[in-house]
Design a protein around this motif. Structure first.
Motif, PDB file in Angstrom:
ATOM      1  N   LEU A  85      44.914 -25.458  27.558  1.00 55.64           N
ATOM      2  CA  LEU A  85      44.658 -24.327  26.641  1.00 55.64           C
ATOM      3  C   LEU A  85      43.086 -24.117  27.234  1.00 55.64           C
ATOM      4  O   LEU A  85      42.391 -24.833  27.169  1.00 55.64           O
ATOM      5  CB  LEU A  85      44.241 -24.767  25.231  1.00 55.64           C
ATOM      6  CG  LEU A  85      44.246 -23.864  23.985  1.00 55.64           C
ATOM      7  CD1 LEU A  85      45.412 -22.855  24.213  1.00 55.64           C
ATOM      8  CD2 LEU A  85      44.234 -24.189  22.705  1.00 55.64           C
ATOM      9  N   GLY A  86      42.923 -22.783  27.397  1.00 59.63           N
ATOM     10  CA  GLY A  86      41.726 -22.435  28.126  1.00 59.63           C
ATOM     11  C   GLY A  86      41.354 -23.174  29.425  1.00 59.63           C
ATOM     12  O   GLY A  86      40.626 -23.420  29.737  1.00 59.63           O
ATOM     13  N   ASP A 107      44.790 -18.869  29.272  1.00 53.90           N
ATOM     14  CA  ASP A 107      43.067 -18.471  29.061  1.00 53.90           C
ATOM     15  C   ASP A 107      42.982 -17.067  28.861  1.00 53.90           C
ATOM     16  O   ASP A 107      43.991 -16.218  28.977  1.00 53.90           O
ATOM     17  CB  ASP A 107      42.618 -18.503  30.573  1.00 53.90           C
ATOM     18  CG  ASP A 107      41.166 -18.963  30.381  1.00 53.90           C
ATOM     19  OD1 ASP A 107      40.573 -20.000  30.548  1.00 53.90           O
ATOM     20  OD2 ASP A 107      40.441 -17.952  29.963  1.00 53.90           O
ATOM     21  N   ILE A 108      42.153 -16.565  28.056  1.00 58.25           N
ATOM     22  CA  ILE A 108      41.583 -15.472  27.630  1.00 58.25           C
ATOM     23  C   ILE A 108      41.120 -14.742  28.502  1.00 58.25           C
ATOM     24  O   ILE A 108      41.116 -13.258  28.363  1.00 58.25           O
ATOM     25  CB  ILE A 108      41.014 -15.449  26.105  1.00 58.25           C
ATOM     26  CG1 ILE A 108      40.794 -14.071  25.579  1.00 58.25           C
ATOM     27  CG2 ILE A 108      39.458 -15.901  26.395  1.00 58.25           C
ATOM     28  CD1 ILE A 108      40.303 -13.978  24.302  1.00 58.25           C
ATOM     29  N   GLY A 134      46.097 -14.901  27.204  1.00 56.97           N
ATOM     30  CA  GLY A 134      45.989 -14.605  25.595  1.00 56.97           C
ATOM     31  C   GLY A 134      44.807 -15.759  25.127  1.00 56.97           C
ATOM     32  O   GLY A 134      44.145 -16.331  25.844  1.00 56.97           O
ATOM     33  N   ASP A 135      44.633 -15.432  23.851  1.00 54.01           N
ATOM     34  CA  ASP A 135      43.584 -16.091  22.920  1.00 54.01           C
ATOM     35  C   ASP A 135      44.131 -17.289  22.339  1.00 54.01           C
ATOM     36  O   ASP A 135      45.301 -17.078  21.669  1.00 54.01           O
ATOM     37  CB  ASP A 135      43.047 -15.168  21.806  1.00 54.01           C
ATOM     38  CG  ASP A 135      41.910 -15.771  21.239  1.00 54.01           C
ATOM     39  OD1 ASP A 135      41.138 -16.495  21.575  1.00 54.01           O
ATOM     40  OD2 ASP A 135      41.689 -15.476  19.964  1.00 54.01           O
ATOM     41  N   LEU A 136      43.642 -18.316  22.620  1.00 54.38           N
ATOM     42  CA  LEU A 136      44.222 -19.751  21.937  1.00 54.38           C
ATOM     43  C   LEU A 136      45.554 -19.833  21.897  1.00 54.38           C
ATOM     44  O   LEU A 136      46.177 -19.878  23.184  1.00 54.38           O
ATOM     45  CB  LEU A 136      43.583 -19.764  20.425  1.00 54.38           C
ATOM     46  CG  LEU A 136      42.266 -20.392  20.380  1.00 54.38           C
ATOM     47  CD1 LEU A 136      41.869 -20.263  18.979  1.00 54.38           C
ATOM     48  CD2 LEU A 136      42.011 -21.817  20.915  1.00 54.38           C
ATOM     49  N   PHE A 137      46.308 -20.176  20.743  1.00 58.32           N
ATOM     50  CA  PHE A 137      47.907 -20.204  20.632  1.00 58.32           C
ATOM     51  C   PHE A 137      48.674 -18.930  20.893  1.00 58.32           C
ATOM     52  O   PHE A 137      49.893 -19.107  20.580  1.00 58.32           O
ATOM     53  CB  PHE A 137      47.949 -21.128  19.510  1.00 58.32           C
ATOM     54  CG  PHE A 137      47.402 -22.454  19.444  1.00 58.32           C
ATOM     55  CD1 PHE A 137      48.156 -23.478  20.262  1.00 58.32           C
ATOM     56  CD2 PHE A 137      46.482 -22.794  18.629  1.00 58.32           C
ATOM     57  CE1 PHE A 137      47.461 -24.749  20.422  1.00 58.32           C
ATOM     58  CE2 PHE A 137      45.918 -24.107  18.622  1.00 58.32           C
ATOM     59  CZ  PHE A 137      46.514 -24.890  19.574  1.00 58.32           C
TER      60      PHE A 137
END
Length: 233
Positions: A85-86, A107-108, A134-137
């Protein structure tokens, strides 16, 4: 009274040291942000990691590499589903895929996604790493994982741009903790690296639905980096 007098100079020296450290850190961050405008190539155990402008360098900053190496100390099945994540440059995803697992990296930051694609290709791991934006989950709705890696932004505040999202956010870590149970398998766990210089460790300690244990610590004198294993209570 004598007890307070004895400790006052020590406390004052500690506060002075921290103020000097924070001032130096601000200068260092400005210098580092200028460096971010250039492509960098790191080598870890002989394999290359490309870091594009505007993408968090988890090797130079140490926390990303520490998190990735912590995973090497834990058993990881080749059938494990892993979420990085990220992902940034894709550092954690590459470490995990090199151990044989299949990884989703998200990743956002669009530049980070592009960078992670380059590194998956450069290390011939395209068949084991899937990269999503995308953002987080958000990119993995209704999906569960055996292992989730996360090197969150340590400071609270509004980020100035996509690159600054790696450093600060008003609520990213709080949302991560709240949504984490929905994305772990029954025996799954998350690995998170935090700094004592950051502002979010208290949120982890206050998360009643989660249990934590320390996997690794690295004392940098003024700052301590800690890798936590997080499971659902």
């Amino acid at each position: 009274m004598s007890h307070a007098i004895t400790h006052q100079p020590l406390e004052m020296r500690w506060r002075w040291a921290r103020s000097i450290y924070r001032a130096g850190q601000r200068v260092w961050l400005r210098w580092w942000q200028r460096r971010l405008k250039r492509v960098q190539i790191e080598y870890i155990d002989g394999w290359p990691l490309i870091v594009l402008p505007g993408v968090f360098n988890g090797v130079r900053i140490r926390s990303g590499l520490m998190l990735a190496r912590a995973l090497e100390t834990l058993p990881l099945s080749a059938s494990a589903r892993v979420l990085d994540l990220g992902t940034g440059s894709g550092l954690g995803a590459i470490f995990t895929a090199r151990q044989g697992a299949r990884v989703i990296a998200s990743d956002i930051n669009p530049e980070a996604v592009r960078c992670a694609h380059l590194n998956a290709s450069a290390n011939h791991l395209e068949d084991r790493i899937e990269i999503r934006l995308g953002d987080l989950f958000e990119p993995v709705r209704e999906e569960r994982f055996d292992v989730i890696l996360f090197n969150p932004p340590y400071y609270r505040g509004q980020p100035r741009d996509f690159a600054d999202r790696a450093w600060r956010s008003p609520d990213t870590f709080d949302r991560f903790l709240a949504e984490l149970p929905e994305h772990l398998t029954e025996q799954g766990y998350a690995l998170v690296v935090l700094s004592t210089d950051g502002e979010i460790t208290s949120a982890l300690m206050a998360a009643a639905q989660l249990t934590t244990r320390i996997i690794q610590q690295h004392d940098l004198i003024i700052e301590i980096l800690t890798v936590y294993e997080i499971r659902v209570a």
